[in-house]
Motif scaffolding. Structure first.
Motif, PDB file in Angstrom:
ATOM      1  N   THR A 208       0.809  -1.218   0.000  1.00  0.00           N
ATOM      2  CA  THR A 208       0.000   0.000   0.000  1.00  0.00           C
ATOM      3  C   THR A 208       0.846   1.274   0.000  1.00  0.00           C
ATOM      4  N   SER A 209       2.113   1.164   0.359  1.00  0.00           N
ATOM      5  CA  SER A 209       2.977   2.344   0.432  1.00  0.00           C
ATOM      6  C   SER A 209       3.624   2.689  -0.899  1.00  0.00           C
ATOM      7  N   GLY A 210       3.520   1.805  -1.875  1.00  0.00           N
ATOM      8  CA  GLY A 210       4.150   2.057  -3.167  1.00  0.00           C
ATOM      9  C   GLY A 210       3.252   2.762  -4.154  1.00  0.00           C
ATOM     10  N   CYS A 211       2.072   3.166  -3.729  1.00  0.00           N
ATOM     11  CA  CYS A 211       1.123   3.827  -4.620  1.00  0.00           C
ATOM     12  C   CYS A 211       1.722   5.124  -5.162  1.00  0.00           C
ATOM     13  N   THR A 212       1.680   5.297  -6.478  1.00  0.00           N
ATOM     14  CA  THR A 212       2.281   6.484  -7.082  1.00  0.00           C
ATOM     15  C   THR A 212       1.334   7.684  -7.118  1.00  0.00           C
ATOM     16  N   LEU A 213       0.148   7.536  -6.519  1.00  0.00           N
ATOM     17  CA  LEU A 213      -0.755   8.676  -6.373  1.00  0.00           C
ATOM     18  C   LEU A 213      -0.508   9.413  -5.060  1.00  0.00           C
ATOM     19  N   ILE A 214       0.372   8.844  -4.224  1.00  0.00           N
ATOM     20  CA  ILE A 214       0.696   9.447  -2.935  1.00  0.00           C
ATOM     21  C   ILE A 214       2.218   9.469  -2.770  1.00  0.00           C
ATOM     22  N   GLU A 215       2.670  10.180  -1.748  1.00  0.00           N
ATOM     23  CA  GLU A 215       4.106  10.230  -1.459  1.00  0.00           C
ATOM     24  C   GLU A 215       4.519   9.029  -0.598  1.00  0.00           C
ATOM     25  N   PRO A 216       5.776   8.587  -0.722  1.00  0.00           N
ATOM     26  CA  PRO A 216       6.869   9.212  -1.475  1.00  0.00           C
ATOM     27  C   PRO A 216       6.994   8.741  -2.926  1.00  0.00           C
ATOM     28  N   ALA A 217       6.201   7.710  -3.311  1.00  0.00           N
ATOM     29  CA  ALA A 217       6.379   7.131  -4.644  1.00  0.00           C
ATOM     30  C   ALA A 217       6.095   8.126  -5.754  1.00  0.00           C
ATOM     31  N   ASP A 218       5.126   9.018  -5.544  1.00  0.00           N
ATOM     32  CA  ASP A 218       4.779   9.995  -6.575  1.00  0.00           C
ATOM     33  C   ASP A 218       6.018  10.788  -6.999  1.00  0.00           C
ATOM     34  N   SER A 219       6.745  11.323  -6.047  1.00  0.00           N
ATOM     35  CA  SER A 219       7.928  12.134  -6.375  1.00  0.00           C
ATOM     36  C   SER A 219       9.071  11.277  -6.908  1.00  0.00           C
ATOM     37  N   LEU A 220       9.246  10.087  -6.341  1.00  0.00           N
ATOM     38  CA  LEU A 220      10.353   9.228  -6.769  1.00  0.00           C
ATOM     39  C   LEU A 220      10.203   8.810  -8.225  1.00  0.00           C
ATOM     40  N   TYR A 221       9.018   8.369  -8.591  1.00  0.00           N
ATOM     41  CA  TYR A 221       8.815   7.985  -9.985  1.00  0.00           C
ATOM     42  C   TYR A 221       8.797   9.200 -10.899  1.00  0.00           C
ATOM     43  N   GLY A 222       8.381  10.337 -10.361  1.00  0.00           N
ATOM     44  CA  GLY A 222       8.363  11.549 -11.157  1.00  0.00           C
ATOM     45  C   GLY A 222       9.740  12.026 -11.576  1.00  0.00           C
ATOM     46  N   GLN A 223      10.778  11.679 -10.801  1.00  0.00           N
ATOM     47  CA  GLN A 223      12.112  12.153 -11.140  1.00  0.00           C
ATOM     48  C   GLN A 223      12.820  11.251 -12.146  1.00  0.00           C
ATOM     49  N   ILE A 224      12.286  10.041 -12.406  1.00  0.00           N
ATOM     50  CA  ILE A 224      12.976   9.111 -13.303  1.00  0.00           C
ATOM     51  C   ILE A 224      13.173   9.685 -14.700  1.00  0.00           C
ATOM     52  N   PRO A 225      12.141  10.256 -15.345  1.00  0.00           N
ATOM     53  CA  PRO A 225      12.383  10.809 -16.688  1.00  0.00           C
ATOM     54  C   PRO A 225      13.451  11.899 -16.709  1.00  0.00           C
ATOM     55  N   GLU A 226      13.602  12.621 -15.604  1.00  0.00           N
ATOM     56  CA  GLU A 226      14.603  13.682 -15.543  1.00  0.00           C
ATOM     57  C   GLU A 226      16.023  13.117 -15.536  1.00  0.00           C
ATOM     58  N   GLU A 228      16.869  10.359 -17.178  1.00  0.00           N
ATOM     59  CA  GLU A 228      17.125   9.703 -18.457  1.00  0.00           C
ATOM     60  C   GLU A 228      17.587  10.722 -19.487  1.00  0.00           C
ATOM     61  N   GLY A 229      18.044  10.214 -20.614  1.00  0.00           N
ATOM     62  CA  GLY A 229      18.538  11.089 -21.667  1.00  0.00           C
ATOM     63  C   GLY A 229      20.049  11.116 -21.671  1.00  0.00           C
ATOM     64  N   GLY A 230      20.607  11.685 -22.731  1.00  0.00           N
ATOM     65  CA  GLY A 230      22.054  11.672 -22.854  1.00  0.00           C
ATOM     66  C   GLY A 230      22.537  10.244 -23.019  1.00  0.00           C
ATOM     67  N   GLY A 231      23.390   9.813 -22.125  1.00  0.00           N
ATOM     68  CA  GLY A 231      23.905   8.448 -22.215  1.00  0.00           C
ATOM     69  C   GLY A 231      23.057   7.429 -21.503  1.00  0.00           C
ATOM     70  N   VAL A 232      21.931   7.847 -20.885  1.00  0.00           N
ATOM     71  CA  VAL A 232      21.059   6.927 -20.151  1.00  0.00           C
ATOM     72  C   VAL A 232      19.841   6.602 -21.006  1.00  0.00           C
ATOM     73  N   ALA A 233      19.724   5.358 -21.429  1.00  0.00           N
ATOM     74  CA  ALA A 233      18.622   4.957 -22.309  1.00  0.00           C
ATOM     75  C   ALA A 233      17.331   4.748 -21.533  1.00  0.00           C
ATOM     76  N   THR A 234      17.422   4.084 -20.396  1.00  0.00           N
ATOM     77  CA  THR A 234      16.231   3.827 -19.584  1.00  0.00           C
ATOM     78  C   THR A 234      16.639   3.532 -18.151  1.00  0.00           C
ATOM     79  N   LEU A 235      15.777   3.952 -17.222  1.00  0.00           N
ATOM     80  CA  LEU A 235      16.028   3.807 -15.786  1.00  0.00           C
ATOM     81  C   LEU A 235      14.740   3.342 -15.130  1.00  0.00           C
ATOM     82  N   SER A 236      14.844   2.388 -14.208  1.00  0.00           N
ATOM     83  CA  SER A 236      13.642   1.828 -13.593  1.00  0.00           C
ATOM     84  C   SER A 236      13.838   1.615 -12.104  1.00  0.00           C
ATOM     85  N   PHE A 237      12.718   1.705 -11.382  1.00  0.00           N
ATOM     86  CA  PHE A 237      12.672   1.412  -9.944  1.00  0.00           C
ATOM     87  C   PHE A 237      11.536   0.426  -9.709  1.00  0.00           C
ATOM     88  N   ALA A 238      11.850  -0.729  -9.159  1.00  0.00           N
ATOM     89  CA  ALA A 238      10.850  -1.733  -8.798  1.00  0.00           C
ATOM     90  C   ALA A 238      10.671  -1.738  -7.293  1.00  0.00           C
TER      91      ALA A 238
END
Length: 504
Positions: A208-226, A228-238
């Motif tokens: 129940t704590s990993g929900c991305t509609l609430i914190e902290p997951a919302d902010s953590l997943y939100g920073q992943i696209p930032e 990526e790019g340049g030499g980073v093709a893809t980044l993931s958090f499970a």
């Protein structure tokens, strides 16, 4: 280019009461039944599933899709040896018929445990590599709750993981995975974003704590696209799947880049961000009686239904969806205008459907899994509505899913309504209730057998969401589980004791 596509999904709760046999994959339910070849393309078309997104993306890039086999079963205890071997054999049998492949995409979960293997996906990838060799690129999409293992990382060329929970981005994740595969195929052997970085976090995260509609997951997943790019093709958090008692259970970070430095730096940055939020992942949950009392008080404001998540019997995490602790509490407190669902009880659902609307039946409802200390809720139930269990979901999570839940019924006891069905499916779509005449928006209290996925369709209409700890096989507090295979140094709860310290 020519791409083979296959899928084999199961989220395994090793503490759950029932295993996944071959029929669990072959018969379908919330997801399509096992399908092969051209039938697979038709079965997945238009659905929010990774393989569907990958197929669409491959075609948009001009590639030739070769469908192999796709199968999924509702989360439960381990996949039986028979089911695993039969489905794996079908995938490889269909693969043998292919010639001139340029790449392989797999739609896997990442938390499959079988009777013979702790790491079902790692074993599947090992067998696949033995057949196709080290050069052919293999990219895999994984659930946000994957327990990513070193073997999964080593034996694939890319692991691409969902970024939402509820998983509204399943099809999009399949498309992202296909785009990574496209880059690898286009670059050629030994080139492109082939450098990997893999990090394991030292604590388990409650579902129940990993929900991305609430914190902290919302902010953590939100920073992943930032990152990526340049030499980073893809980044993931499970976030990992804690009810799987295996050595590599738990959260992880995985990155792919054009250089070891780029992949490693991205993985380290995300790892530090997640580790820094350990305390915030602890979450809040109320005992069933307090949850119901609070919901009654809150619902009196009349600004929308209060939603109670019956998380510890979530069919989406391996529960059978048949415990009645929360239902009994609703009845005990004589809660008005409340409905709970979807309760898995095939015998009583069929009996109610046969009796018809208006009938009154003496039933022993629910709790037929044999869990210690659980008893059915006996009483007189009135049949308010019946349905055939065949409908199409329209909510963000189950979007396009063609449900086949068997005979369904809306029953009433003590003024409380309960939706009963013949197949397990977590209550993550309002159409599950509409099918038997319930308009969720009009209820004061909605009690749902789900942990988080319900939020995609129900949170927009809810005045508040409460997570309840009613008795069930999927406890939020991991200290209540008798692990035997976890790494000794992993903390069982955020900021909690390690496995070694807890076992003494």
């Amino acid at each position: 280019m020519k791409i083979a596509i296959a899928g084999f999904q199961h989220e395994t709760n090793t503490f759950a009461p029932a295993k996944a046999d071959y029929d669990a994959f072959a018969s379908g339910g919330a997801w399509p039944p096992l399908s092969r070849g051209a039938a697979m393309l038709q079965a997945l078309s238009g659905m929010n599933l990774p393989a569907a997104g990958a197929i669409e993306e491959a075609r948009s890039l001009g590639h030739q899709v070769e469908p192999l086999s796709w199968a999924a079963a509702t989360p439960s205890d381990r996949v039986t040896r028979d089911a695993y071997e039969r489905i794996a054999s079908q995938i490889f049998e269909d693969l043998e018929a292919q010639r001139g492949l340029d790449g392989i995409y797999l739609d896997l979960h990442g938390a499959m445990v079988t009777e013979a293997h702790q790491d079902g996906e790692g074993e599947l990838l090992r067998r696949l590599r033995d057949r196709v060799g080290p050069e052919l690129p293999i990219v895999v999409s994984l659930d946000l709750h994957a327990n990513v293992t070193p073997e999964m990382v080593d034996l694939s060329d890319g692991l691409v993981i969902y970024r939402t929970y509820p998983h509204v981005d399943m099809a999009e994740t399949g498309a992202r995975a296909l785009r990574l595969l496209h880059r690898l195929m286009d670059a050629g052997p030994g080139r492109g974003p082939r450098y990997k970085a893999y990090r394991q976090l030292p604590f388990l995260i409650p579902l129940t704590s990993g929900c991305t509609l609430i914190e902290p997951a919302d902010s953590l997943y939100g920073q992943i696209p930032e990152l990526e790019g340049g030499g980073v093709a893809t980044l993931s958090f499970a976030c990992g799947f804690s009810p799987a008692d295996i050595h590599h259970a738990g959260p992880s970070v995985v990155a792919y880049g054009e250089s070891a430095e780029a992949a490693g730096q991205a993985a380290d940055t995300l790892y530090e961000s997640v580790a820094g939020q350990e305390t915030a992942f602890a979450g809040r949950i109320l005992p069933a009686d307090q949850a119901v009392t609070y919901a009654v008080e809150r619902s009196a404001k009349g600004d929308g239904p209060v939603v109670i998540a019956d998380t510890q019997d979530n069919p989406g995490a391996g529960g059978n969806g048949d415990t009645v602790g929360l239902l009994a509490e609703l009845v005990r407190q004589r809660v008005p205008d409340a409905v709970i669902g979807v309760l898995f009880d095939p015998a009583n659902a069929k009996r109610a459907a046969e009796a018809g609307e208006g009938a009154e039946l003496q039933l022993e409802l629910g709790s037929h899994s044999g869990l210690p200390g659980h008893r059915p809720l006996s009483g007189t139930y009135r049949v308010k509505r019946v349905g055939d269990g065949v409908f199409t979901c329209t909510g963000p999570f189950y979007r396009g899913a063609r449900m086949r839940l068997g005979p369904m019924a809306l029953l009433e006891i003590g003024g409380v309504e309960v939706v009963v069905g013949c197949k397990k499916a977590q209550a993550a779509d309002r159409d599950m209730f509409r099918h038997v005449g319930v308009e969720p928006e009009a209820k004061r209290i909605l009690a749902l057998k789900s942990s988080v996925h319900f939020r995609a369709d129900f949170q927009p209409i809810a005045s508040e969401v409460i997570v309840a700890a009613a008795p069930g096989p999927n406890p939020v507090d991991h200290l209540a589980l008798t692990y035997g295979n976890l790494r000794p140094d992993i903390r069982l709860m955020p900021m909690g004791p390690t496995q070694a310290a807890h076992r003494g």
